[in-house]
Design a protein around this motif. Structure first.
Motif, PDB file in Angstrom:
ATOM      1  N   ARG A 191       0.846  -1.190   0.000  1.00 33.95           N
ATOM      2  CA  ARG A 191       0.000   0.000   0.000  1.00 33.95           C
ATOM      3  C   ARG A 191       0.881   1.239   0.000  1.00 33.95           C
ATOM      4  NH1 ARG A 191      -4.802   1.204   4.396  1.00 33.95           N
ATOM      5  NH2 ARG A 191      -5.550  -0.779   3.539  1.00 33.95           N
ATOM      6  N   ASP A 192       0.487   2.207  -0.795  1.00 35.33           N
ATOM      7  CA  ASP A 192       1.115   3.519  -0.801  1.00 35.33           C
ATOM      8  C   ASP A 192      -0.030   4.526  -0.764  1.00 35.33           C
ATOM      9  OD1 ASP A 192       2.467   5.877  -1.173  1.00 35.33           O
ATOM     10  OD2 ASP A 192       3.576   5.227  -2.947  1.00 35.33           O
ATOM     11  N   SER A 193      -0.141   5.261   0.330  1.00 34.12           N
ATOM     12  CA  SER A 193      -1.283   6.166   0.468  1.00 34.12           C
ATOM     13  C   SER A 193      -0.886   7.390   1.268  1.00 34.12           C
ATOM     14  CB  SER A 193      -2.467   5.457   1.138  1.00 34.12           C
ATOM     15  OG  SER A 193      -2.147   5.086   2.461  1.00 34.12           O
ATOM     16  N   TYR A 229      -4.706  10.263  -1.173  1.00 35.46           N
ATOM     17  CA  TYR A 229      -4.710   9.405  -2.353  1.00 35.46           C
ATOM     18  C   TYR A 229      -4.344   7.991  -1.956  1.00 35.46           C
ATOM     19  CZ  TYR A 229       0.427   9.926  -2.377  1.00 35.46           C
ATOM     20  OH  TYR A 229       1.755   9.927  -2.039  1.00 35.46           O
ATOM     21  N   GLY A 230      -4.645   7.070  -2.837  1.00 35.80           N
ATOM     22  CA  GLY A 230      -4.208   5.692  -2.724  1.00 35.80           C
ATOM     23  C   GLY A 230      -3.711   5.234  -4.077  1.00 35.80           C
ATOM     24  N   VAL A 231      -2.653   4.444  -4.089  1.00 39.37           N
ATOM     25  CA  VAL A 231      -2.062   3.942  -5.327  1.00 39.37           C
ATOM     26  C   VAL A 231      -2.597   2.536  -5.587  1.00 39.37           C
ATOM     27  CG1 VAL A 231       0.089   3.448  -6.551  1.00 39.37           C
ATOM     28  CG2 VAL A 231       0.010   5.295  -4.853  1.00 39.37           C
ATOM     29  N   ASN A 232      -3.016   2.294  -6.831  1.00 42.53           N
ATOM     30  CA  ASN A 232      -3.539   0.971  -7.145  1.00 42.53           C
ATOM     31  C   ASN A 232      -2.414  -0.062  -7.186  1.00 42.53           C
ATOM     32  OD1 ASN A 232      -2.325   1.723  -9.642  1.00 42.53           O
ATOM     33  ND2 ASN A 232      -3.650   0.258 -10.698  1.00 42.53           N
ATOM     34  N   THR A 233      -2.756  -1.322  -7.014  1.00 40.34           N
ATOM     35  CA  THR A 233      -1.777  -2.407  -7.095  1.00 40.34           C
ATOM     36  C   THR A 233      -2.244  -3.462  -8.087  1.00 40.34           C
ATOM     37  OG1 THR A 233      -2.809  -3.591  -5.252  1.00 40.34           O
ATOM     38  CG2 THR A 233      -0.987  -2.094  -4.727  1.00 40.34           C
ATOM     39  N   GLY A 279       1.173   0.208  -8.824  1.00 37.03           N
ATOM     40  CA  GLY A 279       0.996   0.704 -10.178  1.00 37.03           C
ATOM     41  C   GLY A 279       1.228   2.196 -10.278  1.00 37.03           C
ATOM     42  N   ASN A 280       0.778   2.767 -11.363  1.00 36.52           N
ATOM     43  CA  ASN A 280       0.944   4.200 -11.591  1.00 36.52           C
ATOM     44  C   ASN A 280      -0.406   4.903 -11.664  1.00 36.52           C
ATOM     45  OD1 ASN A 280       2.621   6.475 -11.997  1.00 36.52           O
ATOM     46  ND2 ASN A 280       2.130   6.451 -14.190  1.00 36.52           N
ATOM     47  N   LYS A 281      -1.429   4.248 -11.133  1.00 43.19           N
ATOM     48  CA  LYS A 281      -2.759   4.846 -11.110  1.00 43.19           C
ATOM     49  C   LYS A 281      -3.071   5.284  -9.691  1.00 43.19           C
ATOM     50  CE  LYS A 281      -7.660   3.950 -12.012  1.00 43.19           C
ATOM     51  NZ  LYS A 281      -8.662   2.934 -12.415  1.00 43.19           N
TER      52      LYS A 281
END
Length: 822
Positions: free
Chosen positions: A481-483, A520-524, A555-557
């Motif tokens: 997770r990256d948020s 924000y949250g980054v999709n995986t 990901g990059n979304k």
């Protein structure tokens, strides 16, 4: 265990009786309590007030009282506050506090923890960032004021349950200091020092203090469980019409976080699981402390469990007060906090399973998916083939957080004959970034776990899926997770104190919050290492193992979100001072708590699902304070709406449920000094009945639930603490303490299999004052009680048969200290 308890009690008893009749029992110097009738409180009030004149439910602890209690953690100290149900089983940090029966996923979600009237961090319940991670109790603390309900929502954000304010020491004209050296039965070596005085008499004052500590932990980890320290310093300049103060704090500390362990259920009791010491055992052990795995995106992820919870905190603040004349004054407090924290912990993924049961269980159900007896376990350490009775799947969770908070509180105060008015503007900007990388490992189900490899013997070592592990890892980086979450708070508040008569006073307050949150949250996506060119053992490719089949890749979304809060909180109260020793009061308050971090993350695509938690509270209190006896009786009622439940499960999903609750109860707090100061007794207790209201819905598997009227999870109906102390002589004191925690339910369904039994924990200690030197011994859980504070909220499975996962309090331990005041 029994022998350890007997030796511990015997040691304390020997010190207790050794000189029992050597001194007279007059003029006690080591009394634990100062007279409440003289105490003045500032938390939750517009100006300092005597406790008897404050229409709030507030508990106070002086530096001397804190010294006598010698709490092992901030949470242990807060156990002495009625209305606060505190879980202390996590270790020195990472503990949970529930105010007035308000349930949550944990942390300090509905109270705000403050230092000198400003938050330790604006939100004390961010994921894996409990407020007590960033605060330590040491000799630089002057006193603690703990407020429940009442005016908390007027003077702070997200605090409908109360305010916890640690007030630090300042220098005076007299140079004073204290030094303390402490050791223990678990390898503790701790040094505390505090110094304060005047650089310029009557004008410029300083105070500096802190501690450094290292210990092995009460639970046996095989490494230094706690290591690090803190320093705090302030400089205060006093002039004719006010003062200016600057201060700095540095915290750099590592602490092991303890989580549920397996126990055996025997009727309504929980007992030791074979091979696991319930008082001293833990899965957080040196033999499984290292993680080093390749990543689907390239490189390796390396983590060391011995780093534990490791915050690096820097705090810089200032405070300014000035008399503007004509009864007007201004007070401004400002603070900047920067936190970098690495968080590493072992989180059980369910309960132990038989070796065959785990090997044969389907992959979709969390097993290895091997057919029949075609499985073989071996130790990662030396390759030896083993046949364990039980195996344990454990989450190796790694979280990194970068946090900062800039806050400014500006107050104007006007005093008039009958009272005062305070108007203020509170501004806070805060940000929290976090990165998760979670894996699962396979170990023996014991308190000195060993990593296991598992293979399917029906296949050859070159066959796809032959191995179910990679050096003991069953699921490599299965969750990432990256948020980010940010808060911008803009609050106006107004408070009025008015003395209707000499004995009857009115208090009213209102706070308007215009707060903005975004993040924000980054999709995986998922990937594997099959085509990476890497090998599992120098020979075989990753095609031969399933450990990498579902690796997460960032990901990059990005999903961006915004959420606005536009709310008003208010309170009104009356206090009637019957005489100099008796008072009654009544208070109604309305407050709220903004949605928590996990709620935002779970509902980024539709924030309409979440709302601030609103609270209404009514309390009626009676207080009696004298020089030898105190009593406080506070009946209360609370109702909450839109309460979110956000436990993160072992598979990375979140509970994401919402409910309303009600609670009716009474808080009791008392103190007595009897028989010419020979006997002192402190007591606090809470009776309550917290229940869910209109809690119905659908589970993730599409089944429905109806919990309306059920007891709120993890909340006891009754809990109390009583601590009698005997002043044997004017130098020598001994005490015992009893902490009772009532029966609870781990789950909302209140099922029998999720009942957490009541327990009683005893402590004992003694101290001797020799001039300015104080010798003390303090024992905790002296009878080695298996006291359960929680089950396993991170796993929907509690275990099969009579196996239960739960988190017990620490086993028996003793600490010895020498303090020197000068």
């Amino acid at each position: 265990m029994k022998k350890k308890s007997i030796f511990l009690i015997a040691g304390i008893a020997t010190l207790y009786f050794n000189n029992a009749y050597a001194q007279e029992t007059t003029q006690v110097q080591d009394s634990t309590r100062s007279s409440s009738i003289e105490q003045v409180v500032i938390t939750g009030n517009s100006s300092p007030k005597k406790k008897i004149e404050s229409s709030t439910a507030i508990s106070t602890f002086s530096a001397k009282e804190i010294q006598k209690q010698n709490p092992i953690s901030a949470a242990a100290l807060l156990q002495r506050v009625p209305g606060f149900a505190v879980e202390t089983s996590g270790g020195e940090v990472g503990n949970n506090l529930f105010a007035r029966g308000i349930p949550s996923a944990g942390a300090y979600e509905f109270v705000q923890v403050q230092e000198d009237g400003l938050p330790v961090f604006e939100d004390g319940a961010l994921q894996f960032a409990n407020a007590d991670n960033f605060f330590r109790v040491d000799n630089s603390v002057s006193r603690l004021e703990a407020l429940r309900g009442g005016s908390g929502s007027i003077y702070a954000n997200n605090s409908p349950g109360g305010l916890i304010n640690f007030i630090t020491k300042e220098g005076t004209n007299d140079f004073r200091g204290t030094a303390k050296l402490e050791t223990s039965t678990y390898g503790l070596m701790r040094t505390d020092v505090n110094l304060g005085g005047a650089l310029v008499k009557d004008k410029l004052f300083f105070n500096v203090g802190g501690f450094y500590r290292t210990d092995d932990g009460i639970r046996k980890t095989g490494f230094k469980a706690n290591q690090g320290g803190q320093v705090r310093m302030n400089l205060k300049y006093v002039f004719d019409k006010g003062y200016a103060k600057v201060y700095y704090k540095k915290l750099d500390d590592r602490n092991t976080f303890f989580l549920p362990i397996p126990l055996t259920q025997d009727g309504d009791k929980l007992k030791a699981f074979p091979g696991f010491d319930p008082n001293y055992g833990t899965y957080s052990y040196r033999g499984i402390s290292q993680l080093n795995i390749p990543q689907a995106g390239g490189g390796f992820f390396k983590r060391n469990l011995e780093d534990g919870i490791h915050p690096k905190v820097d705090v810089l603040g200032a405070e300014f007060k000035y008399d503007l004349g004509n009864n007007f004054s201004v007070l401004n407090k400002t603070r900047y906090t920067n936190i970098n924290m690495n968080y590493t912990g072992i989180f059980p993924a369910g309960a132990p399973q038989t070796a065959g049961g785990f090997a044969n269980k389907a992959v979709k159900d969390g097993g290895a998916g091997i057919v029949g007896n075609n499985y073989q376990y071996s130790l990662v350490s030396n390759g030896a083939i083993v046949n364990p009775d039980y195996v344990q799947k454990l989450g190796f969770w790694a979280i990194d957080k970068q946090m900062n908070n800039f806050v400014n509180d500006l107050q104007f105060n006007y005093k008039f004959d009958k009272g005062n008015v305070t108007a203020g503007f509170y501004k806070s900007n805060w940000k929290s970034n976090q990165q998760w990388n979670w894996s699962n490992i396979l170990t023996t189900a014991s308190d000195r776990p060993e990593l296991l490899n598992l293979v399917d013997t029906s296949l050859t070592p070159n066959s796809p899926g032959y191995s179910k592990t990679y050096n003991g890892v069953t699921d490599m980086s299965f969750l990432m997770r990256d948020s980010q979450v940010q808060g911008s708070l803009n609050d106006l508040y107004l408070n009025l104190d008015y003395n209707i008569t000499d004995n009857l006073s009115f208090n009213g307050g209102i706070r308007y919050s215009r707060d903005f949150y975004k993040g924000y949250g980054v999709n995986t996506t998922t990937s594997n290492l099959n085509n990476s060119g890497l090998t599992t053992d120098g020979t075989h490719s990753f095609l031969t193992t399933t450990a990498d089949d579902n690796m997460a890749v960032l990901g990059n979304k990005y999903t961006y979100w915004n959420y606005d809060v536009n709310k008003v909180s208010f309170t009104t109260a009356m206090n009637y001072k019957i005489n100099s020793e008796n008072a009654v009061y009544a208070r109604f308050s309305n407050g709220f708590r903004s949605p928590n971090e996990e709620s935002y993350y779970n509902n980024m695509a539709d924030l309409g699902k979440i709302k601030p938690v609103t609270t209404n509270q009514l309390e009626i209190g009676y207080k009696y304070y004298s020089r030898t006896f105190d009593i406080g009786v506070i009946p209360f009622y609370s109702a909450l709406k839109n309460l979110s439940f956000t436990d993160v499960f072992s598979d990375g999903t979140s509970e994401n449920k919402f409910a309303n609750t009600t609670n009716i109860g009474v808080e009791l707090e008392g103190y007595a000094r009897l028989f010419n100061n020979f006997l002192e007794v402190t007591f606090n207790g809470t009776f309550q009945n917290p229940k869910y209201k209109d809690f119905r819905g659908t589970n993730a598997d599409k089944t429905t639930f109806d919990y309306d009227g059920n007891l709120v999870r993890r909340m006891p109906k009754f809990y109390f603490n009583i601590s009698p102390a005997v002043n044997i002589t004017k130098q020598w004191r001994a005490y015992v303490s009893m902490n009772y925690y009532g029966k609870r339910f781990q789950d909302e369904a209140n099922s029998a299999d999720n009942t957490l039994p009541s327990f009683t924990e005893f402590g004992a200690g003694t101290s001797y004052q020799l001039g300015k030197i104080r010798f003390a011994i303090d024992g905790t859980n002296v009878f080695n009680t298996i006291g359960i504070t929680e089950g396993d909220p991170r796993s929907p499975l509690t275990g099969s048969g009579d196996i239960r996962m739960a988190r017990p309090i620490m086993g028996a331990a003793a600490r010895a200290s020498i303090s020197f005041d000068f």
